[in-house]
Write an enzyme that holds these catalytic residues in place. Structure first.
Site, PDB file in Angstrom:
ATOM      1  N   GLY C  19       8.782  -5.959  13.674  1.00  0.00           N
ATOM      2  CA  GLY C  19       7.808  -6.919  14.225  1.00  0.00           C
ATOM      3  C   GLY C  19       7.202  -7.774  13.148  1.00  0.00           C
ATOM      4  N   THR C  20       6.588  -7.142  12.183  1.00  0.00           N
ATOM      5  CA  THR C  20       6.425  -7.656  10.829  1.00  0.00           C
ATOM      6  C   THR C  20       5.469  -8.784  10.505  1.00  0.00           C
ATOM      7  OG1 THR C  20       8.701  -7.048  10.374  1.00  0.00           O
ATOM      8  CG2 THR C  20       7.701  -8.523   8.852  1.00  0.00           C
TER       9      THR C  20
END
Lengths: 265, 252, 217
Positions: C19-20
């Protein structure tokens, strides 16, 4: 063993029964043709170009968008090839960079056996590009771009042509890609309504119109910014001006606009 | 030669009992008889020069260039069998191209020399091929500055300040050693290169020759390898003729 | 179609997604990389202490976003090529060479990859450098780069706070504060903030826990 090219190497259906993709866990490659057609991801917007009596002007803004996100605001989309041509590219940026690498290699190969005298003219570069783009669209794997090639041809005449992801080509004294085709082209055509009209257009007139077009594009193209590069190519000279801001923007009139017509407040 | 009649000189892939590869040594003979080529590493670049013997009056002057461009920044010249050289250049071009497509940058000159060196060496290993009958001189400018290398038919190669191959190599080497290398400017190196080729030609004076000169220099050519202009070449020739006739005078 | 949903649609069913929030920033003596540590499959956090900062050569690292499997595979391939480059040419590859290798892989396989990668490194000739390689496989040299789903929330913040030639401490603080905001607003980012500092002296790792970076909210 199956000998047909599509199922080659597999057990024959008539002997071993219907081949099961589920058991083999093999990808079901034989039922569908290979798909290539992608979609553009990081994109550049319009490129515009116009001929004048002694050359050509090409312009493009410096934005690379990621969907609606203004991702990179310092993208150079005008590339010089040889010493009398500018290639302006819109559409997918990764494909643009690939094409730039092709053009650099073309230039290297062209200089293998000559001593610096120029042999790559605008029409040659355009012809090369049109073949690259048509070839890729014929492989169902298009390079997602719209391209203007501007410069001076082997007869020292102004040159301006268009090629896009389908390999479609055409030429005109004024050209524009993307939103520019709707917003800038009508303005540019005021200067050059007929094929030979550019012979009566000065560089200053063409330049003023290009600046006007870039401003209109900034006003009305949601994937543009008000910073652009301009390349002017004349015989024996290529001039690239970088990071020009749209000048004389008009916003003050917004003050007098209230509501949306129903009431005045 | 001690090799003749022994059979050990017939194939590439067989050593003689005293550990020599005669095919490679014969290839070196082809180089020694070739027309002289030299290169000078100068302050910010490399200058190549070649004595091109005119084998027929029907050849177009200035045609059939033999100093060639391999990538923007690298030039190659060779002495020996010309078709072998043409092949080497073609191989060099694909090496440079492949490097560019994998690393998106120009090939460093030392890596380029390494690639062509390995390629040359591979032609000393198999009985299905013969070694290259050329000494390949290559040079260019990369981000670490100017570099000059020479590859022998055996595939061994060294970096040089000044390199010479072909018939006139001994004269040329003597002259190269007298120069202040690599502190000489590119322009001076062009003149000296012309002079050295003229001098090295003295031994084969009866044969007509054409002078070919190219350079790659950070200051003079923007790091690109190209032939010097016709005017510049004329200038260099004048310098060479002047200098060589002066030398004759002194001897008298 | 907006940028985030492009990311999601590319993923295969059940695939692990980074997701980051990731970023890399140039500073006076080199470059600093930063990342959150959350990995999700849908809404489930598959790993809450992921290391998204990956070494591909001595002083060249990358931040990975998109599919965990794809970006690991790509990083492994580049690591191999950089090792062979160093061995064959007797010198360390430049950051640009490393970035070009990532770019080439991401471009040629764009139809099969979900990989948004930032490459950052230090080499003696060019100092610290940052390259961004977004989804399509284009290459962009930048002074600092942000990427991943959380980055969209901090574009303005980062542009306002970034300064040329920061000190190491300023740079780490800039990254910590920026990622803290990304983590706060992005459900797909979270966990700890991992930092890697690349200078002429090599790599130095740091870590910030939620109670540390949340203090700056």
């Amino acid at each position: 063993m199956e000998q047909s090219p599509i199922n080659w190497g597999r057990p024959r259906d008539d002997i071993y029964g219907h081949y099961s993709d589920a058991i083999s866990q093999a990808p079901n490659t034989h039922s569908l043709p290979k798909k290539h057609t992608q979609q553009p991801t990081v994109t550049g917007s319009s490129v515009i170009g116009i001929k004048f009596d002694k050359g050509v002007i090409v312009a493009a803004d410096t934005l690379a968008s990621y969907g609606s996100l203004a991702r990179f605001d310092n993208m150079d989309r005008l590339t010089q090839v040889g010493d009398s041509t500018i290639v302006g590219i819109g559409g997918d940026v990764s494909d643009m960079q690939y094409v730039q690498r092709l053009l650099e290699e073309l230039e290297i190969e062209e200089n293998y056996d000559n001593s610096g005298d120029q042999s790559l003219h605008s029409e040659n570069i355009f012809n090369y590009l049109s073949k690259v783009y048509y070839n890729r669209r014929s492989k169902m794997d298009p390079l997602w771009n719209a391209v203007l090639v501007g410069g001076v041809d082997s007869k020292d005449e102004p040159f301006l042509s268009h090629v896009d992801l389908l390999g479609v080509t055409f030429s005109s004294p004024a050209l524009a890609t993307g939103f520019g085709a709707y917003l800038a082209l009508p303005l540019l055509r005021q200067l050059v309504p007929y094929p030979d009209s550019y012979k009566n257009v000065t560089e200053a007139d063409a330049r003023a119109m290009v600046e006007k077009c870039m401003k209109v594009l900034f006003y009305r193209d949601a994937r543009s910014i008000d910073k652009y590069d301009v390349a002017t190519i004349t015989k024996g000279n290529v001039k690239i001006e970088k990071d020009i801001k749209c000048k004389d923007q008009n916003w003050r009139f917004a003050e007098d606009i209230r509501g949306y017509g129903r009431t005045t407040s | 030669m001690s090799s003749i009649g022994t059979g050990y000189d017939l194939s590439n892939s067989v050593f003689s009992p005293d550990g020599r590869n005669f095919q490679v040594e014969y290839a070196s003979k082809a180089v020694e008889n070739g027309s002289t080529s030299i290169a000078i590493k100068c302050k910010d670049g490399v200058v190549f020069a070649l004595e091109k013997i005119v084998t027929s009056k029907l050849l177009v002057p200035g045609a059939n260039q033999r100093i060639q461009t391999v990538d923007k920044h690298i030039g190659v010249v060779y002495s020996g069998l010309v078709p072998d050289g043409r092949h080497m250049v073609s191989r060099g071009r694909s090496e440079a191209y492949n490097w560019r497509s994998t690393y998106k940058q120009a090939i460093p000159v030392d890596s380029f020399a390494d690639r062509l060196g390995s390629y040359t060496q591979a032609y000393t290993l198999y009985n299905s091929v013969r070694p290259f009958g050329i000494a390949t001189i290559l040079g260019g400018v990369d981000e670490d500055g100017p570099h000059l290398f020479m590859i022998e038919p055996s595939g061994s190669f060294w970096g040089y300040h000044g390199a010479a191959a072909g018939k006139g190599r001994q004269t040329a080497k003597n002259e190269l050693e007298k120069l202040d290398l690599p502190n000489i400017s590119a322009r001076d190196a062009v003149n000296e290169a012309a002079r050295i080729i003229y001098l090295a030609h003295e031994d084969t004076k009866d044969k007509e020759f054409e002078l070919e000169i190219s350079w790659v220099s950070a200051s003079e050519t923007g790091g690109k390898h190209q032939h010097i202009s016709a005017e510049h070449l004329a200038e260099a020739k004048k310098f060479a003729e002047q200098a060589t006739s002066d030398e004759d005078d002194m001897e008298e | 179609m907006n940028g985030i949903s492009v990311d999601m649609n590319h993923l295969k069913k059940g695939e692990v997604n980074l997701g980051t929030s990731i970023m890399a920033v140039k500073f006076k003596d080199g470059v600093v990389l930063g990342a959150d540590s959350r990995t999700t499959t849908g809404a489930f956090i598959a790993n809450r202490v992921t290391d998204k900062l990956t070494q591909v050569h001595d002083k060249i690292w990358c931040c990975r976003s998109g599919s965990a499997a794809d970006t690991q595979a790509v990083a492994d391939i580049v690591t191999y090529h950089l090792q062979s480059y160093a061995a064959q040419n007797d010198k360390d590859p430049s950051t640009k060479v490393a970035a070009s290798m990532f770019q080439e892989l991401c471009y040629n396989n764009k139809d099969n990859l979900t990989a948004g990668i930032i490459v950052a490194g230090y080499d003696d000739k060019n100092g610290g450098e940052v390259y961004s390689i977004p989804l399509g496989g284009s290459l962009h040299k930048q002074d600092y780069a942000i990427a991943g789903s959380g980055s969209t929330y901090i574009y303005g913040l980062c542009q306002k706070n970034f300064k040329q030639d920061m000190t190491k401490d300023e740079c780490v603080l800039f990254i910590k504060n920026s990622l803290a905001q990304a983590i706060k607003w992005d459900g797909s980012s979270g966990g700890v903030i991992r930092i890697c500092i690349l200078t002429k002296d090599g790599a130095e790792r740091q870590i910030f826990f939620p109670d540390e970076y949340e203090a700056d909210y």
